[in-house]
Every structure is written in C-alpha cells, then in structure tokens.
Write a protein that holds these residues in place. Structure first.
Motif, PDB file in Angstrom:
ATOM      1  N   ASN A   1      50.137  90.730 -64.094  1.00 38.72           N
ATOM      2  CA  ASN A   1      50.236  90.525 -62.649  1.00 38.72           C
ATOM      3  C   ASN A   1      48.862  90.140 -62.109  1.00 38.72           C
ATOM      4  OD1 ASN A   1      52.446  91.310 -60.389  1.00 38.72           O
ATOM      5  ND2 ASN A   1      50.398  91.566 -59.526  1.00 38.72           N
ATOM      6  N   ILE A   2      48.747  88.962 -61.531  1.00 38.14           N
ATOM      7  CA  ILE A   2      47.500  88.550 -60.894  1.00 38.14           C
ATOM      8  C   ILE A   2      47.551  89.058 -59.453  1.00 38.14           C
ATOM      9  CG2 ILE A   2      45.965  86.617 -60.354  1.00 38.14           C
ATOM     10  CD1 ILE A   2      46.537  87.030 -63.362  1.00 38.14           C
ATOM     11  N   ASP A   3      46.959  90.217 -59.218  1.00 37.12           N
ATOM     12  CA  ASP A   3      47.074  90.834 -57.895  1.00 37.12           C
ATOM     13  C   ASP A   3      46.599  89.901 -56.786  1.00 37.12           C
ATOM     14  OD1 ASP A   3      47.932  93.024 -59.263  1.00 37.12           O
ATOM     15  OD2 ASP A   3      46.443  94.412 -58.455  1.00 37.12           O
ATOM     16  N   ARG A   4      45.386  89.366 -56.944  1.00 41.53           N
ATOM     17  CA  ARG A   4      44.856  88.453 -55.926  1.00 41.53           C
ATOM     18  C   ARG A   4      43.860  87.498 -56.566  1.00 41.53           C
ATOM     19  NH1 ARG A   4      41.683  91.376 -51.502  1.00 41.53           N
ATOM     20  NH2 ARG A   4      43.768  92.243 -51.114  1.00 41.53           N
ATOM     21  N   MET A   5      43.989  86.229 -56.222  1.00 44.72           N
ATOM     22  CA  MET A   5      43.007  85.232 -56.634  1.00 44.72           C
ATOM     23  C   MET A   5      42.405  84.611 -55.373  1.00 44.72           C
ATOM     24  SD  MET A   5      43.412  81.600 -58.659  1.00 44.72           S
ATOM     25  CE  MET A   5      43.915  82.310 -60.240  1.00 44.72           C
ATOM     26  N   THR A   6      41.080  84.651 -55.277  1.00 48.41           N
ATOM     27  CA  THR A   6      40.377  83.950 -54.207  1.00 48.41           C
ATOM     28  C   THR A   6      39.858  82.642 -54.781  1.00 48.41           C
ATOM     29  OG1 THR A   6      39.705  86.016 -53.142  1.00 48.41           O
ATOM     30  CG2 THR A   6      38.457  84.032 -52.576  1.00 48.41           C
ATOM     31  N   ILE A   7      40.142  81.546 -54.105  1.00 49.60           N
ATOM     32  CA  ILE A   7      39.759  80.233 -54.618  1.00 49.60           C
ATOM     33  C   ILE A   7      39.065  79.465 -53.504  1.00 49.60           C
ATOM     34  CG2 ILE A   7      42.141  79.437 -54.176  1.00 49.60           C
ATOM     35  CD1 ILE A   7      41.747  77.384 -56.412  1.00 49.60           C
ATOM     36  N   ARG A   8      37.826  79.033 -53.781  1.00 46.06           N
ATOM     37  CA  ARG A   8      37.034  78.285 -52.816  1.00 46.06           C
ATOM     38  C   ARG A   8      36.412  77.069 -53.514  1.00 46.06           C
ATOM     39  NH1 ARG A   8      35.433  82.324 -48.795  1.00 46.06           N
ATOM     40  NH2 ARG A   8      35.313  84.424 -49.707  1.00 46.06           N
ATOM     41  N   PRO A   9      35.949  76.102 -52.726  1.00 47.19           N
ATOM     42  CA  PRO A   9      35.128  75.047 -53.319  1.00 47.19           C
ATOM     43  C   PRO A   9      33.742  75.605 -53.639  1.00 47.19           C
ATOM     44  CG  PRO A   9      35.252  74.750 -50.953  1.00 47.19           C
ATOM     45  CD  PRO A   9      36.196  75.864 -51.295  1.00 47.19           C
ATOM     46  N   ARG A  10      33.078  75.005 -54.585  1.00 46.84           N
ATOM     47  CA  ARG A  10      31.749  75.485 -54.947  1.00 46.84           C
ATOM     48  C   ARG A  10      30.808  75.507 -53.756  1.00 46.84           C
ATOM     49  NH1 ARG A  10      27.252  73.142 -55.790  1.00 46.84           N
ATOM     50  NH2 ARG A  10      28.189  71.061 -55.711  1.00 46.84           N
ATOM     51  N   ALA A  11      30.972  74.550 -52.814  1.00 45.30           N
ATOM     52  CA  ALA A  11      30.086  74.452 -51.658  1.00 45.30           C
ATOM     53  C   ALA A  11      30.269  75.590 -50.657  1.00 45.30           C
ATOM     54  CB  ALA A  11      30.310  73.118 -50.939  1.00 45.30           C
ATOM     55  N   GLN A  12      31.345  76.351 -50.796  1.00 47.18           N
ATOM     56  CA  GLN A  12      31.618  77.438 -49.857  1.00 47.18           C
ATOM     57  C   GLN A  12      31.324  78.774 -50.538  1.00 47.18           C
ATOM     58  OE1 GLN A  12      35.724  78.018 -48.668  1.00 47.18           O
ATOM     59  NE2 GLN A  12      35.129  78.875 -46.692  1.00 47.18           N
ATOM     60  N   ALA A  13      30.136  79.307 -50.290  1.00 45.98           N
ATOM     61  CA  ALA A  13      29.742  80.559 -50.931  1.00 45.98           C
ATOM     62  C   ALA A  13      30.455  81.753 -50.315  1.00 45.98           C
ATOM     63  CB  ALA A  13      28.232  80.750 -50.836  1.00 45.98           C
ATOM     64  N   SER A  14      30.808  81.665 -49.052  1.00 48.48           N
ATOM     65  CA  SER A  14      31.532  82.729 -48.364  1.00 48.48           C
ATOM     66  C   SER A  14      32.193  82.117 -47.145  1.00 48.48           C
ATOM     67  CB  SER A  14      30.590  83.857 -47.934  1.00 48.48           C
ATOM     68  OG  SER A  14      29.823  83.455 -46.809  1.00 48.48           O
ATOM     69  N   GLN A  15      32.920  82.929 -46.406  1.00 44.49           N
ATOM     70  CA  GLN A  15      33.553  82.440 -45.188  1.00 44.49           C
ATOM     71  C   GLN A  15      32.519  81.899 -44.198  1.00 44.49           C
ATOM     72  OE1 GLN A  15      36.627  82.229 -45.378  1.00 44.49           O
ATOM     73  NE2 GLN A  15      37.701  82.459 -43.453  1.00 44.49           N
ATOM     74  N   PHE A  16      31.284  82.406 -44.288  1.00 39.53           N
ATOM     75  CA  PHE A  16      30.255  82.069 -43.301  1.00 39.53           C
ATOM     76  C   PHE A  16      29.159  81.163 -43.850  1.00 39.53           C
ATOM     77  CE2 PHE A  16      31.997  86.276 -42.462  1.00 39.53           C
ATOM     78  CZ  PHE A  16      32.428  86.131 -41.152  1.00 39.53           C
ATOM     79  N   LYS A  17      29.194  80.863 -45.137  1.00 41.42           N
ATOM     80  CA  LYS A  17      28.092  80.106 -45.732  1.00 41.42           C
ATOM     81  C   LYS A  17      28.641  78.912 -46.502  1.00 41.42           C
ATOM     82  CE  LYS A  17      23.676  81.007 -48.081  1.00 41.42           C
ATOM     83  NZ  LYS A  17      22.847  80.903 -46.872  1.00 41.42           N
ATOM     84  N   VAL A  18      28.499  77.740 -45.890  1.00 42.93           N
ATOM     85  CA  VAL A  18      29.016  76.503 -46.475  1.00 42.93           C
ATOM     86  C   VAL A  18      27.893  75.481 -46.512  1.00 42.93           C
ATOM     87  CG1 VAL A  18      30.709  74.653 -46.260  1.00 42.93           C
ATOM     88  CG2 VAL A  18      31.312  76.961 -45.532  1.00 42.93           C
ATOM     89  N   HIS A  19      27.697  74.896 -47.678  1.00 43.14           N
ATOM     90  CA  HIS A  19      26.677  73.864 -47.812  1.00 43.14           C
ATOM     91  C   HIS A  19      27.215  72.544 -47.303  1.00 43.14           C
ATOM     92  CE1 HIS A  19      23.371  71.494 -49.255  1.00 43.14           C
ATOM     93  NE2 HIS A  19      24.165  70.772 -50.018  1.00 43.14           N
ATOM     94  N   ARG A  20      26.488  71.968 -46.339  1.00 44.51           N
ATOM     95  CA  ARG A  20      26.863  70.675 -45.778  1.00 44.51           C
ATOM     96  C   ARG A  20      25.695  69.713 -45.932  1.00 44.51           C
ATOM     97  NH1 ARG A  20      31.523  71.189 -42.434  1.00 44.51           N
ATOM     98  NH2 ARG A  20      32.029  73.388 -42.025  1.00 44.51           N
TER      99      ARG A  20
END
Length: 252
Positions: free
Chosen positions: A231-250
C-alpha cells in the motif's frame, strides 16, 4: 477481444477524466491492460478519451447524488480501481476578499464529491479487493496566501483518505493518495482564474519543466499496479524546480 477475455480484464474508474491528469491516467491505465471507465460532466470530452483507449464513457457530475448513484449501478458489483481525480481550484484571493461561493464549489467537488463517489463504489471495490487512489495536492500540506479555500478543501479530502484507511484496515481494499505539486495542464490554472490566460500562464512563468499530466498519471499507474499486499500510503510528486510549496526556482 472475446467477451470471456474482456470479462477477465481489471476495471478502473477515473473521475474527472475529460482532460489533464484524469485523461492522462485513463490512457496510462489502458496501456496496462485495464478496461477504463471515464467519468466526467462533459460527455463529448470523455467519449473522445474512451474511444481512443477502448474504454467506456459515463457522464457524471460528482456533486449530484442521483448521477453518482447511476454511476455506481452502471459500474456494477466489481471494480478493481477507483481514481478519485475530480476536483480543482477556483480563485486566488485573500480571506478578506474571499468569494465564499467559490469556496462552496471547491468543497462540493473536492470533498463531498469525492466522499460521495467513494461511498457509492466501496462495495464494488471490496468485492474485487480493489484500490482507491485519491488525487489530493501539496495544498493539503499547509496553507498559502490566497488559497485558504482550496487548501481547506484538499486538507479535508486528505482527512477522508486517512479515515478510510483506518476504517478499512481489515478489508481487502487499498487506500492510497498522491499529492501533486506544480503541474502544468491546459485547464487547472485557467479554471482557477476564470479563463484569464495571462494569469494562468504567470503561475508557471520561468519554471523549468513543471510537471505535466503524464508525469502524475505514470505515478498513479505505478501505485495502482504494486503487488496487492503493498500500500503506497502517500506519494508527494513535484517538479525538481519546486523545492517546497513556497520555494520555486524561476529563471529570469
């Protein structure tokens, strides 16, 4: 394919399958041999997806109890996989300027709609020893400016996931969650900003390779096709450029 062979295929139902992550997931699951039922409000859109993959289209607004009951009857007594993907965000205003009708819409779809579909299809999932994949969001991890309504809705949806897993611990149903971060699809941000393409494009401006629908669909398919005791309880998947909800490389 013979009717006998078809009857042995695993059956998946994807809500919100008319575009974006839902449509991509339907295609990926069909590629893995599932007979996919595509459900969404727009019958012309889901019919096109279903025809492409040899699946079945069923019109359903998850906020309508009668339509969900009809969906459950059409699915029948056996369902191997439910992908609760229908959802979305509307607006990006601070609480002081909140459009509470937009909040109501988000809760109706993301929370009540998800709960309604899950409740209706649990007997069929249990019969098939099936799997539920809830598509939530990193918005469920914590609030950010302008998104109190959406973050609240996705947090409530996550509560459904966690409660279901506890309640079904002794039944043969896997309960899984995928929480995507920044995904560039044709409609998510456009819907959020009421069709304003300029505002929608600004969300992804300067971001090198945000996720696309196929990335999330690939992950969902992997989760669904693990051995039945995994059972995969939870998978968080982001682009590499998005380190967190608040930190995105642009760039630029």
């Amino acid at each position: 394919m013979s009717s006998d062979a078809n009857s042995k295929r695993k059956i998946a139902l994807v809500t919100g399958a008319s575009s974006g992550i839902g449509a991509a997931t339907a295609r990926h699951l069909a590629g893995e041999g599932y007979h996919v039922i595509c459900a969404a409000r727009r019958i012309d859109r889901i019919q096109a997806v279903a025809d492409e993959i040899g699946g079945r289209a069923l019109a359903c607004d998850v906020t309508d109890a009668e339509q969900v009951d009809t969906l459950a009857r059409e699915v029948g007594d056996r369902l191997d996989l439910l992908v609760n993907n229908a959802g979305g965000a509307v607006g990006l205003e601070p609480v002081s300027e909140a459009d509470l009708e937009a909040w109501r819409t988000m809760f109706e779809v993301n929370v009540f709609g998800t709960a309604r579909v899950t409740k209706a299809l649990l007997p069929a999932l249990e019969q098939a020893e099936g799997t539920i994949v809830f598509v939530t969001s990193t918005a469920a991890d914590g609030a950010y400016e302008g998104a109190a309504g959406y973050c609240g809705a996705k947090s409530a949806e996550r509560a459904i996931v966690e409660a279901c897993r506890l309640e079904l611990f002794d039944r043969p149903v896997r309960v899984t969650e995928i929480a995507p971060g920044m995904v560039h699809t044709d409609e998510f941000s456009l819907t959020r900003f009421h069709g304003d393409q300029t505002k929608a494009d600004k969300v992804y401006a300067g971001v090198d390779e945000p996720l696309v629908a196929d990335d999330v669909a690939d992950a969902i398919t992997w989760m669904a096709t693990r051995p039945r005791h995994v059972n995969i309880d939870r998978m968080t998947i982001r682009p590499r450029a998005q380190a967190s909800q608040f930190k995105v490389h642009r760039e630029g």
